[in-house]
Write a protein that holds these residues in place. Sequence first.
Motif, PDB file in Angstrom:
ATOM      1  N   GLY A 167      -4.623   0.410   4.163  1.00 26.84           N
ATOM      2  CA  GLY A 167      -3.282   1.000   4.060  1.00 26.84           C
ATOM      3  C   GLY A 167      -3.632   2.828   4.899  1.00 26.84           C
ATOM      4  N   HIS A 168      -3.602   4.224   4.148  1.00 24.18           N
ATOM      5  CA  HIS A 168      -3.897   5.344   4.640  1.00 24.18           C
ATOM      6  C   HIS A 168      -2.750   5.429   5.798  1.00 24.18           C
ATOM      7  CE1 HIS A 168      -6.044   9.033   4.223  1.00 24.18           C
ATOM      8  NE2 HIS A 168      -7.408   8.875   5.376  1.00 24.18           N
ATOM      9  N   VAL A 169      -3.022   4.745   7.249  1.00 22.25           N
ATOM     10  CA  VAL A 169      -1.987   5.304   8.078  1.00 22.25           C
ATOM     11  C   VAL A 169      -0.684   4.367   7.841  1.00 22.25           C
ATOM     12  CG1 VAL A 169      -1.915   5.298  10.404  1.00 22.25           C
ATOM     13  CG2 VAL A 169      -3.859   5.604   9.374  1.00 22.25           C
ATOM     14  N   HIS A 170       0.699   5.236   7.249  1.00 22.22           N
ATOM     15  CA  HIS A 170       1.788   4.335   7.092  1.00 22.22           C
ATOM     16  C   HIS A 170       2.304   3.420   8.253  1.00 22.22           C
ATOM     17  CE1 HIS A 170       2.023   7.719   3.813  1.00 22.22           C
ATOM     18  NE2 HIS A 170       0.532   7.027   3.040  1.00 22.22           N
ATOM     19  N   ARG A 171       1.640   2.638   8.889  1.00 22.28           N
ATOM     20  CA  ARG A 171       1.942   2.005   9.604  1.00 22.28           C
ATOM     21  C   ARG A 171       1.487   0.472   9.388  1.00 22.28           C
ATOM     22  NH1 ARG A 171       4.307   4.517  13.599  1.00 22.28           N
ATOM     23  NH2 ARG A 171       3.763   7.117  13.973  1.00 22.28           N
ATOM     24  N   GLY A 177      -4.564   1.600  -2.699  1.00 25.22           N
ATOM     25  CA  GLY A 177      -4.662   2.823  -2.625  1.00 25.22           C
ATOM     26  C   GLY A 177      -3.278   4.041  -2.486  1.00 25.22           C
ATOM     27  N   ASP A 178      -3.454   4.929  -2.920  1.00 22.04           N
ATOM     28  CA  ASP A 178      -1.989   5.774  -3.188  1.00 22.04           C
ATOM     29  C   ASP A 178      -0.936   5.721  -3.545  1.00 22.04           C
ATOM     30  OD1 ASP A 178      -3.768   7.157  -1.161  1.00 22.04           O
ATOM     31  OD2 ASP A 178      -2.943   8.033   0.741  1.00 22.04           O
ATOM     32  N   LEU A 179      -0.713   5.392  -4.541  1.00 27.49           N
ATOM     33  CA  LEU A 179       0.006   4.732  -5.668  1.00 27.49           C
ATOM     34  C   LEU A 179       0.816   6.152  -5.598  1.00 27.49           C
ATOM     35  CD1 LEU A 179      -2.430   2.628  -6.842  1.00 27.49           C
ATOM     36  CD2 LEU A 179      -0.344   1.754  -7.812  1.00 27.49           C
ATOM     37  N   CYS A 221      -9.982  -2.317   0.736  1.00 25.51           N
ATOM     38  CA  CYS A 221     -10.368  -0.616   1.120  1.00 25.51           C
ATOM     39  C   CYS A 221      -9.317   0.079   1.663  1.00 25.51           C
ATOM     40  CB  CYS A 221     -12.237  -0.425   1.618  1.00 25.51           C
ATOM     41  SG  CYS A 221     -12.374   0.850   2.179  1.00 25.51           S
ATOM     42  N   HIS A 222      -8.954   1.047   0.754  1.00 21.78           N
ATOM     43  CA  HIS A 222      -7.708   1.767   1.303  1.00 21.78           C
ATOM     44  C   HIS A 222      -8.155   2.647   2.832  1.00 21.78           C
ATOM     45  CE1 HIS A 222      -4.289   4.739   0.873  1.00 21.78           C
ATOM     46  NE2 HIS A 222      -4.822   6.040   1.042  1.00 21.78           N
ATOM     47  N   TYR A 223      -8.645   2.962   3.358  1.00 24.94           N
ATOM     48  CA  TYR A 223      -9.625   3.752   4.344  1.00 24.94           C
ATOM     49  C   TYR A 223      -9.857   2.493   5.843  1.00 24.94           C
ATOM     50  CZ  TYR A 223     -10.150   8.539   2.652  1.00 24.94           C
ATOM     51  OH  TYR A 223      -9.639   9.393   1.930  1.00 24.94           O
ATOM     52  N   ASN A 278      -6.774   8.594  -1.640  1.00 28.32           N
ATOM     53  CA  ASN A 278      -6.823   9.382  -1.549  1.00 28.32           C
ATOM     54  C   ASN A 278      -6.464   9.924  -2.418  1.00 28.32           C
ATOM     55  OD1 ASN A 278      -5.766   8.418   1.087  1.00 28.32           O
ATOM     56  ND2 ASN A 278      -5.669  10.746   1.276  1.00 28.32           N
ATOM     57  N   HIS A 279      -5.409   9.765  -2.207  1.00 27.65           N
ATOM     58  CA  HIS A 279      -3.924  11.066  -3.673  1.00 27.65           C
ATOM     59  C   HIS A 279      -4.120  10.674  -4.684  1.00 27.65           C
ATOM     60  CE1 HIS A 279      -1.732  12.822   0.286  1.00 27.65           C
ATOM     61  NE2 HIS A 279      -1.754  11.862   0.879  1.00 27.65           N
ATOM     62  N   ASP A 280      -4.775   9.715  -5.137  1.00 25.40           N
ATOM     63  CA  ASP A 280      -4.873   9.068  -6.781  1.00 25.40           C
ATOM     64  C   ASP A 280      -5.875  10.082  -6.606  1.00 25.40           C
ATOM     65  OD1 ASP A 280      -3.247   6.992  -6.383  1.00 25.40           O
ATOM     66  OD2 ASP A 280      -3.951   6.044  -5.672  1.00 25.40           O
ATOM     67  N   ARG A 299       7.153  18.052   0.808  1.00 28.52           N
ATOM     68  CA  ARG A 299       6.940  16.525   2.384  1.00 28.52           C
ATOM     69  C   ARG A 299       7.149  15.246   1.761  1.00 28.52           C
ATOM     70  NH1 ARG A 299       2.692  20.178   3.654  1.00 28.52           N
ATOM     71  NH2 ARG A 299       0.933  18.029   3.411  1.00 28.52           N
ATOM     72  N   ARG A 300       6.335  15.286   1.265  1.00 30.83           N
ATOM     73  CA  ARG A 300       6.618  13.815   0.045  1.00 30.83           C
ATOM     74  C   ARG A 300       8.388  12.878   0.158  1.00 30.83           C
ATOM     75  NH1 ARG A 300       1.912  10.722   2.087  1.00 30.83           N
ATOM     76  NH2 ARG A 300       0.794  12.937   3.096  1.00 30.83           N
ATOM     77  N   ALA A 301       8.812  13.945  -0.798  1.00 24.87           N
ATOM     78  CA  ALA A 301      10.003  13.453  -0.960  1.00 24.87           C
ATOM     79  C   ALA A 301      11.196  13.251   0.037  1.00 24.87           C
ATOM     80  CB  ALA A 301      10.719  14.630  -2.192  1.00 24.87           C
ATOM     81  N   SER A 314       1.148  -1.017  -0.444  1.00 18.44           N
ATOM     82  CA  SER A 314      -0.100  -0.161   0.198  1.00 18.44           C
ATOM     83  C   SER A 314       0.673   1.324   0.189  1.00 18.44           C
ATOM     84  CB  SER A 314      -1.104  -0.027   1.422  1.00 18.44           C
ATOM     85  OG  SER A 314      -1.871   0.969   0.843  1.00 18.44           O
ATOM     86  N   ASP A 315       0.467   2.100  -0.496  1.00 15.67           N
ATOM     87  CA  ASP A 315       1.460   3.804  -0.013  1.00 15.67           C
ATOM     88  C   ASP A 315       2.645   3.773  -0.872  1.00 15.67           C
ATOM     89  OD1 ASP A 315      -1.086   2.814   1.556  1.00 15.67           O
ATOM     90  OD2 ASP A 315      -1.422   5.428   1.840  1.00 15.67           O
ATOM     91  N   VAL A 316       2.007   3.502  -1.720  1.00 16.09           N
ATOM     92  CA  VAL A 316       3.835   3.858  -2.455  1.00 16.09           C
ATOM     93  C   VAL A 316       4.210   5.268  -2.594  1.00 16.09           C
ATOM     94  CG1 VAL A 316       5.150   3.312  -3.916  1.00 16.09           C
ATOM     95  CG2 VAL A 316       3.479   1.122  -3.792  1.00 16.09           C
ATOM     96  N   HIS A 317       3.089   5.682  -3.025  1.00 17.89           N
ATOM     97  CA  HIS A 317       3.449   7.565  -3.100  1.00 17.89           C
ATOM     98  C   HIS A 317       4.367   7.326  -4.305  1.00 17.89           C
ATOM     99  CE1 HIS A 317       0.222   8.803  -0.522  1.00 17.89           C
ATOM    100  NE2 HIS A 317       0.671   7.872   0.584  1.00 17.89           N
ATOM    101  N   VAL A 318       4.195   7.154  -4.969  1.00 17.24           N
ATOM    102  CA  VAL A 318       5.428   7.721  -6.032  1.00 17.24           C
ATOM    103  C   VAL A 318       5.152   9.410  -6.343  1.00 17.24           C
ATOM    104  CG1 VAL A 318       5.833   7.716  -8.971  1.00 17.24           C
ATOM    105  CG2 VAL A 318       5.730   6.018  -7.376  1.00 17.24           C
TER     106      VAL A 318
HETATM  107 FE   LIG Z   1      -0.840   7.364   2.268  1.00 18.54          FE
END
Ligand SMILES: [Fe+2]
Length: 298
Positions: free
Chosen positions: A222-226, A67-69, A182-184, A101-103, A38-40, A10-14
């Motif tokens: 995912g969503h919470v990065h833990r 989610g949050d690719l 589900c992302h959340y 949500n970031h997508d 911030r993400r970088a 989850s949450d790769v955040h490219v």
């Molecule tokens: Fe995320």
Amino acid sequence: MPPIRLVHVSDVHVWRYAINPAQLFNKRLFGMSALLVRRARKFRLERLAHVVDRVVALKPDHILISGDLTTTALPIEFQAAREALALWLGDPARATVIPGNHDRYTGAAARDRHFEQTFGEFAGAADYPWIRPLDDRTSILGLDPTRAGWSARGMLPRSQLEAAKALWNERRRAGDRLIVACHYPLDAPEPFRDELHPKRMTNAGEVGRWLSTVGPHLYCCGHVHRAWAFGPTEITDQLCLNAGAPLLRDPSGANPPGFLEIVLDAADVHVDHHYWNGHDWETRPLVHRPGFFERRAF
Ligand SMILES: [Fe+2]
Ligand SMILES: [Fe+2]
């Protein structure tokens, strides 16, 4: 039937710095720029190829990305994510991808369906909810509570919840191992509740009340990065699995970045957390629930 081995990421955040002149007129530019900076700092994109290789080496039967690719849902980020994850996405029958949500970060991304254009072939259907069978016993129910815009909060539309109930009633006898994607998360373990609260799914209670009636299920989010595995008290038959974020910078060592390996063997569930300790990959057993799916009532 042989065990099925899933990898949950989850949450790769490219992220990509790519603001073209047209986007300068976007009032969200400053917000997006600040977010990208911030993400970088937060996500180590240079580690992505190592994560891809580690997952490929496990030879999973199926890969679920919850989610949050991307970071700001720009077309260039979707393209970069698709290219970087190509080794996971060679066969649409063996990968499932749902949005975060970031997508949907901009109205344009949601309106033009950038996510669907890039990853639509890895969904169970064009619109949510859908149920996708993985084998004779196992199905993924895909939900999408993301909303366009800056708010990190989600909400599963009433129409989608009602459609999910109807779909479940129609397909419940098709298999006994249900995975909700589900992302959340609907809830979080106590130490992370405060982190979830400002970016929660606002009708999580209502969704949880329905899921508490469907019997034993995994809930991959995912969503919470833990990374976590826990059972929400209000949803007794749910095993909630959060894969964390595989590229997260973790100076404290308390929240190492990685992904989950989920093995379903008959009614048993076994989950390992694969994580990068800063120097090497390590694996720790996260949860083992013998007979988890046995309690399904039809
Ligand atoms: Fe995320
Ligand atoms: Fe998110």
